[in-house]
Design an enzyme around this catalytic site. Structure first.
Site, PDB file in Angstrom:
ATOM      1  CD1 TRP A   1      91.709  -9.381  -0.363  1.00 16.45           C
ATOM      2  CD2 TRP A   1      93.456 -10.484   0.050  1.00 16.45           C
ATOM      3  NE1 TRP A   1      91.645  -9.442   1.089  1.00 16.45           N
ATOM      4  CE2 TRP A   1      92.881 -10.124   1.186  1.00 16.45           C
ATOM      5  CE3 TRP A   1      94.563 -10.980   0.102  1.00 16.45           C
ATOM      6  CZ2 TRP A   1      93.425 -10.382   2.442  1.00 16.45           C
ATOM      7  CZ3 TRP A   1      95.481 -11.218   1.304  1.00 16.45           C
ATOM      8  CH2 TRP A   1      94.660 -10.931   2.367  1.00 16.45           C
ATOM      9  CG  ASP A   2      87.816  -9.931  -1.366  1.00 15.68           C
ATOM     10  OD1 ASP A   2      88.635  -9.053  -1.375  1.00 15.68           O
ATOM     11  OD2 ASP A   2      87.055 -10.103  -0.421  1.00 15.68           O
ATOM     12  CD1 TRP A   3      89.753  -6.338  -2.216  1.00 18.52           C
ATOM     13  CD2 TRP A   3      91.561  -6.079  -3.448  1.00 18.52           C
ATOM     14  NE1 TRP A   3      90.906  -6.339  -1.432  1.00 18.52           N
ATOM     15  CE2 TRP A   3      92.121  -6.075  -2.011  1.00 18.52           C
ATOM     16  CE3 TRP A   3      92.843  -6.092  -4.414  1.00 18.52           C
ATOM     17  CZ2 TRP A   3      93.305  -6.172  -1.659  1.00 18.52           C
ATOM     18  CZ3 TRP A   3      94.149  -5.784  -3.761  1.00 18.52           C
ATOM     19  CH2 TRP A   3      94.389  -6.042  -2.393  1.00 18.52           C
TER      20      TRP A   3
ATOM     21  CG  ASN B   1      92.822  -6.348   7.572  1.00 25.89           C
ATOM     22  OD1 ASN B   1      92.039  -5.536   7.502  1.00 25.89           O
ATOM     23  ND2 ASN B   1      92.643  -7.486   6.827  1.00 25.89           N
ATOM     24  CD  GLU B   2      88.798  -8.030   7.896  1.00 23.30           C
ATOM     25  OE1 GLU B   2      87.834  -7.351   7.558  1.00 23.30           O
ATOM     26  OE2 GLU B   2      89.328  -9.184   7.261  1.00 23.30           O
TER      27      GLU B   2
ATOM     28  CD  GLU C   1      88.399  -3.766   5.955  1.00 23.32           C
ATOM     29  OE1 GLU C   1      87.485  -4.338   5.444  1.00 23.32           O
ATOM     30  OE2 GLU C   1      89.498  -3.931   6.168  1.00 23.32           O
TER      31      GLU C   1
END
EC number: 3.2.1.25
Length: 822
Positions: free
Chosen positions: A133-135, A399-400, A497
């Site tokens: 993921w981006d983290w 989520n999203e 968020e």
């Protein structure tokens, strides 16, 4: 991964005729790679990576570039083997179940070399972020990551146990519904008694029950005497988390006995979506026990790529840090895992409200029969497992995914859009929502996050613009606009968020890097950053208001840059969160009535730049210390509009409070206070945000000799009878890169010990913004950090999480303030 179980049978033991036997297969297993070249012991629960690491075949998977170097592990096939004996003849049992609570990959299960089950759905239910993921890194794990056991029984087995407190609004009484499911294998009727006891509520209730062959559900209803005072469960900061010990005992024919015990909490939850005066759209906020609650908190991601490393101590440390920062809520994000039981038990105990996503995130999912059957089983199980927890206040379908579909994230062809919409409604509405509402009528269900709530429902479950500020919740990110400018942020009903990135501290990075990595432009720094252009975007935000480090010493420059990313992140999220808190009670141009602020994200999954306020391992970033202030129950918030200084007071208190506001002006060049003024006493109403103070900045500075925007800073606080009621907040009158008179401060600390707590008595030679106290890798937190030091002395406490000493702290202690980076 291939699972092979080899079973050795022994002669039947005596005395098992009516008992239920559960045999744990946890502990020592053996594993081998696909070609057999690697053979080693492995712990269950666990995974292949952990087994290889424990035998020192691989190094720390988080070290440097090992997430790339160790891809071969996920690309190989692995076999888990367990040899064990059962000291009874299996043929004497009416039913024997082999139960795996969590198998982490495509798998085939063999018993004595005979296949008995497999999981091979290409859309298997897996921790989605384990693919990156981006983290976080890509570590798709393989293994038996939860419990495994054999269950055998002749009469019946208790499959699940759950309970639901229900408040009767008409009678003003509490009732308790207890549900239990039995698998009855006996052909004869099974009779007995069910005894429910809640001693603190004077409850001792006995029910006669009869169980017939098959899957049977028993429902018990407990009416609580109206004369008995039932204390309710409240979120942190709003009251106690009172719970009552309950036992349920089943005494059945033949001496068969089942006993369950649990903590019962009583609370109500309501999602309020109703018209707001002078505003189009609907409200979006939660009531707990009839009281509107502003949700203050963050978003939770998996605490580790390797779930077997997530210990009880780790969960308690992270969740304690939530309430220590005055938070009352977390959103369990839908790209991770349904957390273990202890997570929710701790949230019950600590008063942390949970917005629980189902595990679907940022993707399109199929609706074929096999997948839908799998999801139906998953959702049913999770609702049964979790619905008794008062901490969970809402379910959310994904989520999203509504936003992704309706706003074209995947460049879907227009001709296929209606097919995708139909699949979306089938999965999240006709399947998941239906199951949730059938299984739990005590809390709301939201189809997605973000969503427009009631408007989304009216528009057929998908809104053309799921980010409508007049409805539901929004997610908001903007790394380009000036984060000190409050106009950047959406005046929404609820922001679930938002956030900015920062790097973790050097002591955290040092564990997984080498000297050649200690540069902001190193290959390591670029590799660790998973957000496109993320490192540059942090520098951009820093440059708007601070000077970039320019030391010729590479390591010094790197450490200064890490520090400044945390300063930037803390100040950005502070500004944004304070905007949401002061928007609680007002409507401006039709927008406002904000009732929730959950920043992204609470915790880290590894040591890397991210949006987190807690580093991997639990160390508090500057943002987390700031959150302790900007989530305080009573908070003064300052901002400017057209040269006018406004100060609001935001209250989460349950009662009106009389107080006064003090506004002070300091100069960067001196520790002497320049000027100060206090208002007359006033009252802030319970649960409201109200304007307290307005003054043109030129007029304010005119009364403070020698002050200009560049040379002075404003601080303010709320008090009564000389007692501080709020944090001391501040407002910068200019960018700090333009500050005049700001000198490098010589800050010293004298350390002493009081019991288990250490006292840091600080002295400074000059005014110092963003004073950062660091004790390296010694685990613990300070009472305050990252603060503006405007007085010569200050006392700060250090709370260690593990035993340490004064000498160890003195050797590790380092202090940095903003001017040190120049």
């Amino acid at each position: 991964m291939l699972l092979r179980l080899l079973l050795l049978l022994a002669p039947c033991g005596a005395g098992f005729a009516t008992k239920v036997v559960s045999i744990s297969l946890r502990g020592n297993w053996k594993i081998h790679s696909g070609n057999g070249s690697l053979q080693l012991p492995a712990a269950v629960p666990g995974c292949v990576h952990s087994a290889l690491f424990n035998k020192r075949i691989i190094k720390d998977p988080y070290y440097r570039f090992n997430n790339l170097d160790y891809r071969w592990i996920a690309l190989d096939n692995w076999t888990y083997i367990k040899k064990f004996k059962l000291h009874s003849d299996m043929s004497t049992w009416s039913k024997v179940n082999l139960v795996f609570e969590g198998i982490d990959t495509v798998a085939v299960v063999l018993l004595n070399s005979v296949p008995i089950g497999k999981t091979d759905n290409m859309f298997r239910r897996y921790m989605q972020c384990s693919f990156g993921w981006d983290w976080g890194p890509s570590f798709p794990t393989q293994g038996i990551w939860k419990d495994v056991r054999i269950e055998a029984y002749n009469v019946c087995h208790l499959n699940y146990f759950m309970f639901t407190p229900i408040y009767d609004n008409y009678m003003k009484t509490w009732n308790l519904k207890i549900e239990l499911s039995f698998d009855v294998v006996s052909s004869k009727l099974v009779s007995g008694e069910a005894i429910v006891a809640i001693p603190e509520l004077n409850i001792q209730q006995t029910n006669n029950i009869e169980l017939q062959h098959g899957e049977r559900t028993v429902e018990l209803f407990v009416k609580i005497d109206k004369a008995i005072i039932v204390e309710t469960w409240w979120p942190h900061g709003h009251g106690n988390q009172t719970g009552y010990n309950m036992s349920v005992i089943f005494e059945l024919d033949g001496g068969l006995r089942f006993e369950k015990s649990a903590k019962v909490y009583f609370r109500t939850v309501e999602l309020v979506e109703e018209p707001i005066q002078n505003s189009p759209g609907l409200s979006f906020y939660f009531k707990i026990n009839g009281l509107p609650i502003f949700l203050k908190g963050s978003n939770w991601i998996p605490a580790d790529s390797f779930q077997d490393r997530v210990t009880s101590a780790m969960l308690r440390l992270l969740l304690q840090s939530v309430v220590d920062a005055n938070m009352n809520a977390l959103r369990v994000w839908g790209g991770g895992v349904y957390e273990q039981d202890e997570f929710y038990e701790l949230c019950d105990e600590l008063g942390i409200m949970i917005w629980q996503d189902f595990m679907f995130a940022c993707a399109l999912y199929p609706t074929d029969k096999d997948f839908m059957d799998s999801v139906r089983e998953e959702v049913t199980h999770q609702v049964r497992r979790l619905k008794s927890h008062p901490s969970i206040i809402t379910w959310s379908g994904n989520n999203e995914n509504e936003a992704a579909l309706m706003m074209g994230w995947y460049d879907t062809k227009p001709g296929y859009l209606q097919t995708y919409i139909k699949d979306y409604v089938t999965l999240y509405v006709k399947n998941i929502r239906t199951i949730v509402l059938e299984g739990d009528q005590t809390r709301p269900f939201i189809t997605s996050s973000p969503t427009n709530g009631a408007k989304t429902i009216a528009e057929g479950w998908l809104s053309p613009n799921p980010y409508d500020l007049n409805y539901g919740d929004v997610h908001f990110y903007d790394y380009v606009s000036d984060c000190w400018n409050w106009r950047t942020f959406p005046k929404a009903r609820f922001v679930s968020e938002y956030g900015y990135q920062s790097w973790p501290s050097f002591s955290t990075l040092e564990k997984v890097s080498s000297e050649e990595d200690w540069s902001y432009r190193s290959s390591f720094a670029l590799h660790r950053q998973h957000l496109i252009n993320g490192n540059n975007e942090m520098l951009h935000q820093i440059e708007l208001h601070f000077k970039l480090p320019n030391s010729t010493d590479q390591l010094r420059r790197f450490k200064d840059t890490l520090y400044l990313t945390q300063v930037m992140q803390a100040q950005c999220v502070k500004t944004e969160t304070e905007f949401y808190r002061r928007s609680r009670s007002e409507i401006v141009n039709g927008k406002g009535h904000t009732m929730g602020a959950l920043y992204w994200q609470l915790n880290d999954i590894w040591q890397a730049p991210s949006w987190s306020s807690l580093e991997y391992g639990g160390k508090w970033k500057m943002l987390h210390y700031f959150a302790r202030h900007f989530f305080a129950p009573l908070l003064p918030v300052g901002f400017e509009d057209k040269d006018m200084l406004f100060i609001y007071g935001a209250s989460d208190l349950h009662s009106d409070q009389q107080m006064m506001l003090t506004v002070r002006v300091h100069t960067w060049s001196s520790l002497e206070l320049v000027c100060s003024e206090s208002t007359n006493p006033f009252v802030i109403k319970a649960g409201e945000s109200v304007l307290l103070y307005t003054k043109p900045v030129p007029e304010l500075l005119k009364g403070c000799p020698g002050c200009t925007r560049q040379s002075c800073v404003v601080s303010f606080y709320l008090s009564t009878d000389g007692e501080l009621l709020s944090p001391i907040n501040y407002h910068f009158l200019s960018s700090l890169k333009n500050a005049k008179g700001l000198h490098k401060a010589n800050i010293t600390a004298t350390i002493s010990q009081q019991g288990d707590t250490f006292v840091f008595d600080l002295k400074t030679s000059a005014v110092a913004p963003f004073v950062w106290l660091d004790v390296g890798s010694i685990p613990g937190r300070f009472s305050d950090n990252g603060f503006l030091m405007t007085e010569k002395t200050r006392t700060v406490f250090f709370y260690p999480w593990k035993p340490t000493s004064k000498s160890e702290l003195e050797q590790s202690f380092h202090v940095t303030s903003l001017a040190d980076t120049y």
